[in-house]
Design a protein around this motif. Structure first.
Motif, mmCIF file in Angstrom:
data_model
loop_
_atom_site.group_PDB
_atom_site.id
_atom_site.type_symbol
_atom_site.label_atom_id
_atom_site.label_comp_id
_atom_site.label_asym_id
_atom_site.label_seq_id
_atom_site.Cartn_x
_atom_site.Cartn_y
_atom_site.Cartn_z
ATOM 1 N N UNK A 350 23.800 41.518 16.890
ATOM 2 C CA UNK A 350 23.339 42.088 18.084
ATOM 3 C C UNK A 350 21.743 42.346 17.895
ATOM 4 N N UNK A 351 21.143 41.338 16.661
ATOM 5 C CA UNK A 351 19.874 41.651 16.453
ATOM 6 C C UNK A 351 19.107 40.340 16.889
ATOM 7 N N UNK A 352 18.076 40.581 17.814
ATOM 8 C CA UNK A 352 17.235 39.446 18.132
ATOM 9 C C UNK A 352 15.840 39.465 17.430
ATOM 10 N N UNK A 353 15.401 38.205 17.450
ATOM 11 C CA UNK A 353 13.909 38.199 16.719
ATOM 12 C C UNK A 353 13.110 37.553 17.650
ATOM 13 N N UNK A 354 11.874 38.098 17.429
ATOM 14 C CA UNK A 354 10.997 37.691 18.654
ATOM 15 C C UNK A 354 9.573 37.342 17.702
ATOM 16 N N UNK A 355 9.141 36.210 17.594
ATOM 17 C CA UNK A 355 7.952 35.654 16.979
ATOM 18 C C UNK A 355 7.512 34.353 17.151
ATOM 19 N N UNK A 356 6.169 34.022 17.091
ATOM 20 C CA UNK A 356 5.480 32.969 17.683
ATOM 21 C C UNK A 356 6.128 31.910 16.917
ATOM 22 N N UNK A 357 6.687 31.703 15.713
ATOM 23 C CA UNK A 357 7.242 30.699 15.124
ATOM 24 C C UNK A 357 8.551 29.964 15.903
ATOM 25 N N UNK A 358 8.882 30.703 16.730
ATOM 26 C CA UNK A 358 10.226 30.169 17.354
ATOM 27 C C UNK A 358 9.664 29.492 18.419
ATOM 28 N N UNK A 375 21.358 43.109 23.123
ATOM 29 C CA UNK A 375 20.977 43.330 21.854
ATOM 30 C C UNK A 375 20.588 44.620 21.373
ATOM 31 N N UNK A 376 20.856 45.231 20.117
ATOM 32 C CA UNK A 376 20.547 46.415 19.856
ATOM 33 C C UNK A 376 19.188 46.849 18.962
ATOM 34 N N UNK A 377 18.934 45.610 18.308
ATOM 35 C CA UNK A 377 17.640 45.665 17.154
ATOM 36 C C UNK A 377 17.016 44.519 17.704
ATOM 37 N N UNK A 378 15.562 44.678 17.821
ATOM 38 C CA UNK A 378 14.776 43.579 17.964
ATOM 39 C C UNK A 378 13.906 43.426 16.547
ATOM 40 N N UNK A 379 13.650 42.512 15.927
ATOM 41 C CA UNK A 379 12.757 42.237 14.741
ATOM 42 C C UNK A 379 11.812 41.305 15.271
ATOM 43 N N UNK A 380 10.544 41.714 15.279
ATOM 44 C CA UNK A 380 9.319 40.869 15.717
ATOM 45 C C UNK A 380 8.050 40.967 15.211
ATOM 46 N N UNK A 381 7.117 40.079 15.433
ATOM 47 C CA UNK A 381 5.755 40.419 15.385
ATOM 48 C C UNK A 381 5.029 41.108 16.325
ATOM 49 N N UNK A 382 3.804 41.289 16.298
ATOM 50 C CA UNK A 382 2.836 42.087 17.313
ATOM 51 C C UNK A 382 3.318 42.064 18.543
ATOM 52 N N UNK A 383 3.834 40.885 19.221
ATOM 53 C CA UNK A 383 3.792 41.030 20.718
ATOM 54 C C UNK A 383 5.320 41.663 21.179
ATOM 55 N N UNK A 384 6.106 41.597 20.041
ATOM 56 C CA UNK A 384 7.600 42.342 20.299
ATOM 57 C C UNK A 384 7.379 43.740 20.659
#
Ligand code: ADP
Ligand code: ZN
Length: 809
Positions: A350-358, A375-384
Motif C-alpha cells: 500500500x506504498x506508492x512511489x512518485x519520482x522523476x526516475x520512474x 494507497x496509504x503511503x506515498x514516498x516521492x520527490x518534490x512534485x509528490x
C-alpha cells in the motif's frame, strides 16, 4: 438568461485563468475537470478552476461575455484532480507568481495532456488543381503523396521561409483544409487482453475437440481467465482463445495492467526496532501532536545517524492506525528507492512511489492508484507534494534543507514550503527532518512557530566522525601547487583500503580540469553561448560547457595565436579519480557524477554495488554526499571544501556547512568509527570550523548575524527577478523599467536593489540582468511586482521570477 461559463487554467506560462462559455449540450464541469479549449489557433487541455474571485488574481480583464469562446469538450466525467489539490496548486501559482496552468500541470501525472494537431488535407478543389511550379504546387503534391500531414511537417518539408505563408494561402483559397483531430489519449493505462469463460461456455456438459476442449477445461478452473502470455506458458496459442470466443463460449476483454516499479517485491522488513531513549522521546512528543489531529509543524533536528527514519516509521504506523494517510517527501532521486524500500518493507504494497526516475507509464499508473485510494503511503520527490492522496494525516519532509526541493523552473516552488501549506489545509502534522536544518526552518523553530524535537546522539552510541582539516596552503608550499590529494588524505586512503574498509571521496565539480588556456597568448577556452569557461573532460577528449552543453574536441593548438602549448588548470572529479587510481592501483574505484550517471536508474546500481562492498572507493559530486547509509564506510575525504565558498551567493556559507556536515555523516555509521578529512584553503572560515565540530547551534548563530546585518533571509524576504534579452542593454533596459515600477508602487517597507548584470551574465546565448525585492511583507512585495509585470505583459516571456530564491546566480 445568465451565460453559462467556467474559468479554465490553460498550460501557457504566465497566463491567468480564462473564461469560456459552456455550450448548452454540455454540463457545467466542476473544478479539477479537464476540458479541451481553444487558445489562439490551438486547442489545449485546460483545468476548470474555481471562478475568479475565489482565487486572488490581479488580471481580471475578461472579455465581454458575448465574446467568450466555447469549451470544445469535457475530458473527464468527474474531476480528475481533487479539489484539495486544485486549491494547493492555485496557492502555489499565487505565492510564486506563476500561471495557474503551469502550477496545475505540475500536479498532474505524465501523459495527461490531450492536445490537438492541425492537420492539412486536400479539398476537392485542391485535388482538381494542377499548378505547374512553385511552393504551392509542392505543397499540393506533398499532400497528394501523403494524404494528410500536420501543418508543422508540411511546412518543414517545403523547407523554405515562405513555406508557412504558402500553406496559409492555400487554406484561404480553399485548396486545402485544416482539421484538428485529438492526439494523445485521455488516459495512458496499458491494457492487456484476457480470455474468460462466458455463461454459455460454463456448461459442464459441453465439450469441444482437442485444443479448444483443453482450453475450456482450463478456463473452468480459472475465474480470472488468462492472458496470451499465460496461455502460451501452458502450450496453448491465442488463436485457440479467439476461436472459442467466436463461438460465444469465451469472451476476450481488455483489462488494465499496472506497471509496478517494485516489480512485485513484497514486504521484507522485520518488525520495528527497539527505540533508543532519544528516539522514544521524539516519537512520544510527535505522537502527541499527531493524536491532536490538528495542523502542527515540527522540526526533527537529529544528527546524522541518529535514526530519524525509524521515528518516521513509527509515526506513519500511528497515522495508519487512525485511518489517515501519509506523505513522505525525500530529496534526491538516488535516495528515493532506498526510502521507498524501507517504507515498502514496513507497510507492504500500500506504498506508492512518485519520482522523476520512474518511467512515464509507471508514474502515471502510480498516480491513478493514489487517486483511487488504493494507497496509504506515498514516498516521492518534490512534485509528490501534489499527490492526490486523500485524508493526509502526516507529512514528512526528510532532509528538509536540501536544495532539490526547490524547482528551478516556473513555478519555482519549494516542496517543503508547499508541504507545510498542504498540512495546514489538511489539518495534518508535518515533520521536517534534518541534521542541518535550513536557516529559515531553524529560525521558525526558535520563534516557536515550529515545535523543535532534538536527537543529539547517534544510535548505538556510535561516535560522530572525527574531522581533520588540512590547510592546503601549507600542502602547496611543501609539495607544489599541482597536488590534488594531500599527504594526510593519501595516507588515510591507503590505510583504510588496506584494512578492507570503504572510502567516499567528494569533490563538488565535474570534469578533469576546469580551465584550458594558451601559455603564449593567455587565451582561454570559453563557451560561445555563456559567460563561462569550458570544462575539460579527458575521458571523452572534449571541452564542454556545464550550462548549455556546448562541446568541442580538445584543441592541440591555441585557436587564437596557433601556439602549441595549451595548459590546463583547476580540477574536477575525473582528475581525482585518476589520482586515486595512481595511488591505489589495486583498489576498485568508481566515480559517480552527472557524466557517469546519465541513464535513469544507473545510480541505483552503483549504490547497490557500494552497499554490497564491490567498490572500495566511491568518488563523486554531491550526489554521494547525502542520506546514504553504508555501514562499512570509515573514511570520507573532501578534496576541496571551497568549491561553493567563492560564489557570490548569500547561501554559500550555509551550503558549505551542510555539505561538509552531511558528507562527514557518511562515515562511521557501522561498528567501526569513522574519520573525515577536509581539504581547504580557508581553514579558519566559520562554516568549515563549525562543520568540523558538527556544531549546528554555533553555525546558526554566526550565520544569522551575517543575515541580519545584510537583511538576507530569514531576516527579510527576498524575490529575485531575472530578465533576459538579446543584448546586455536590452536586458538591463527591461529590468530597469520593471524595477522602477516596483519602486514607485505605494508600498512601504519594500526595497528594490539593482538592476545589475547577473553574476552569470550570459547563459545559452541570452544576456541576463537581475534585481531584488527585499522586505518583510511578502504579499505586498508580490503585489507590487505582479502589477509591474502585468504592465509589461509584452515582455512576460523574458522575465523569470523567483520568490524565496535558493540561489541568486
Ligand atoms: P539518519 O537519517 O538520522 O541519519 P538513519 O535513520 O539512516 O539515520 O539511521 C542510521 C542507522 O541506524 C541505520 O542503519 C538504521 O538502520 C540504524 N538504526 C536506527 N534506529 C535504530 C535503533 N533503534 N536500533 C538500532 N539501529 C538503529
Ligand atoms: Zn554554454
Amino acid at each position: 438568461m445568465p451565460v453559462r461559463s467556467v474559468s479554465v487554467a490553460v498550460p501557457v506560462p504566465g497566463l491567468p485563468a480564462l473564461t469560456y462559455r459552456v455550450p448548452a449540450h454540455l454540463d457545467i464541469p466542476e473544478p479539477g475537470t479537464r476540458v479541451l479549449v481553444p487558445v489562439g489557433t490551438r486547442q489545449v487541455t485546460g483545468f476548470v478552476v474555481p471562478a475568479a474571485g475565489t482565487v486572488a488574481s490581479a488580471s481580471n480583464q475578461q472579455p465581454a461575455t458575448s465574446n467568450l469562446r466555447d469549451v470544445v469538450e469535457i475530458l473527464d466525467p468527474s474531476p480528475l484532480l481533487p479539489r484539495e489539490i486544485v486549491d494547493l496548486a492555485l496557492w502555489t501559482a499565487d505565492y510564486y507568481l506563476a500561471g495557474p496552468g503551469e502550477a496545475l500541470a505540475t500536479a498532474m501525472p505524465p501523459q495527461s495532456a490531450v492536445f490537438t494537431k492541425r492537420v492539412a488535407q486536400l479539398t476537392e478543389a485542391g485535388e482538381a488543381n494542377h499548378l505547374q511550379v512553385g511552393l504551392r504546387k509542392q505543397a499540393l503534391d506533398l499532400l497528394r503523396e501523403h494524404g494528410t500531414l500536420t501543418i508543422e511537417s508540411l511546412a518543414r518539408r517545403l523547407d523554405s521561409p515562405q513555406g508557412k505563408g504558402a500553406v496559409d494561402g492555400l487554406v484561404r483559397d480553399g485548396l486545402i483544409a485544416m482539421t484538428q483531430p485529438l492526439a494523445g489519449r485521455r488516459d495512458a493505462f496499458r491494457t492487456v487482453a484476457r480470455v474468460r469463460l462466458t455463461a454459455l461456455g460454463d456448461d459442464p456438459q459441453l465439450t469441444r475437440a482437442k485444443r479448444q476442449g483443453e482450453l475450456l477445461e482450463l478456463l473452468r478452473g480459472a475465474p480470472d481467465g488468462f492472458t496470451a502470455r499465460e496461455l502460451d506458458a501452458r502450450g496453448i496459442g491465442w488463436d485457440v482463445a479467439k476461436r472459442l470466443a467466436a463461438s460465444g463460449l469465451a469472451a476476450i476483454d481488455q483489462v488494465q495492467l499496472e506497471r509496478d516499479p517494485f516489480n512485485g517485491d513484497g514486504p521484507t522488513r522485520p518488525p520495528f526496532r527497539a527505540l533508543t531513549d532519544e528516539q522514544a522521546a521524539a516519537v512520544d512528543t510527535l505522537t502527541g501532536l499527531l493524536d491532536a489531529k490538528t495542523f502542527a509543524t515540527a522540526l526533527l533536528h537529529g544528527v546524522t545517524g541518529s535514526g530519524k527514519t525509524e521515528v518516521y516509521l513509527r509515526l506513519a504506523a500511528r497515522a495508519l492506525d487512525q485511518r489517515r494517510r501519509v506523505l513522505i517527501l525525500v530529496p534526491e532521486i538516488a535516495l528515493t528507492p532506498a526510502a521507498a524500500a524501507i517504507f515498502r518493507g514496513a507497510f507492504g504494497d500500500r506504498v506508492a512511489i512518485q519520482h522523476s526516475a520512474l518511467s512515464d507509464g509507471e508514474r502515471h499508473d502510480q498516480w491513478h492508484r493514489i487517486r483511487r485510494g488504493d494507497v496509504d503511503v506515498v514516498v516521492g520527490t518534490r512534485s509528490a507534494v501534489f499527490a492526490p492522496l486523500p485524508d493526509v494525516g502526516l507529512i514528512v519532509v526528510d532532509e528538509e534543507h536540501d536544495g532539490s526541493f526547490k524547482q528551478d523552473e516556473s513555478p519555482r516552488y519549494h516542496g517543503r514550503d508547499v508541504a507545510v501549506v498542504r498540512a495546514r489545509n489538511a489539518g495534518a502534522l508535518i515533520v521536517l527532518g534534518s541534521a542541518t536544518p535550513a536557516l529559515e526552518t531553524f529560525e521558525n523553530a526558535r520563534q516557536g512557530r515550529y515545535r523543535l524535537v532534538t536527537m543529539a546522539r547517534r544510535v548505538m552510541d556510535r561516535a560522530l566522525a572525527a574531522v581533520q582539516v588540512v590547510d592546503m596552503q601549507e600542502e602547496f608550499a611543501e609539495r607544489g601547487p599541482d597536488i590534488v590529494l594531500s599527504r594526510p588524505l593519501e595516507e588515510a586512503l591507503t590505510a583504510h583500503i588496506a584494512r578492507g574498509e570503504q572510502a567516499v571521496v567528494l569533490l563538488n565539480r565535474r570534469g578533469f580540469a576546469t580551465l584550458m588556456f594558451c601559455r603564449q597568448c593567455g587565451h582561454t577556452l570559453e563557451c560561445p553561448n555563456c559567460s563561462l569557461s569550458l570544462t575539460i573532460h579527458k575521458g571523452t577528449r572534449r571541452a564542454r560547457c556545464h550550462y548549455c552543453n556546448h562541446a568541442m574536441p580538445l584543441p592541440d593548438k591555441c585557436v587564437k595565436c596557433g601556439g602549441a602549448f595549451m595548459e590546463q588548470s583547476g580540477f574536477g572529479t575525473e582528475r581525482v579519480e585518476a589520482e586515486i587510481r595512481a595511488l591505489l592501483p589495486e583498489a576498485r574505484i568508481t566515480r559517480v557524477d552527472r557524466d557517469t550517471v546519465r541513464r535513469r536508474g544507473a545510480i541505483t546500481g552503483l549504490l547497490a554495488a557500494m552497499a554490497a562492498r564491490k567498490i572500495d572507493v566511491l568518488v563523486g559530486t554531491q550526489m554521494i554526499a547525502k542520506g546514504h547509509d553504508f555501514p562499512a564506510v570509515t573514511l570520507v575525504g573532501v578534496v576541496s571544501a571551497d568549491v561553493g565558498l567563492g560564489m557570490p551567493d548569500f547561501r554559500a556559507g550555509e551550503r558549505t556547512f551542510q555539505l561538509l556536515t552531511q558528507v562527514s555523516g557518511r562515515a562511521g555509521r557501522g561498528d567501526k568509527p569513522g574519520i573525515a578529512i577536509v581539504q581547504t584553503l580557508f581553514p579558519k572560515h566559520y562554516s568549515i570550523q563549525h562543520a568540523t565540530r558538527q556544531d549546528y547551534g554555533s553555525f546558526f548563530e554566526d550565520e544569522m548575524t551575517f543575515r541580519r546585518a545584510m537583511r538576507y533571509p530569514p531576516a527579510a524576504s527576498l524575490i529575485n527577478v531575472i530578465v533576459r534579452g538579446p543584448s546586455a542593454g536590452d536586458a538591463m533596459d527591461l529590468a530597469g523599467d520593471l524595477a522602477r515600477r516596483v519602486r514607485q508602487a505605494p508600498s512601504p517597507g519594500i526595497k528594490v536593489l539593482g538592476p545589475a548584470p547577473a553574476p552569470l551574465a550570459r547563459i545559452k546565448g541570452e544576456h541576463r540582468a537581475q534585481f531584488f525585492i527585499k522586505g518583510t511583507n511578502r504579499a505586498r512585495m508580490r503585489d507590487a511586482l505582479r502589477a509591474a509585470v502585468d504592465d509589461r505583459a509584452d515582455a512576460r516571456r523574458r522575465i523569470s521570477i523567483d520568490v524565496d530564491p535558493l540561489s541568486v546566480l
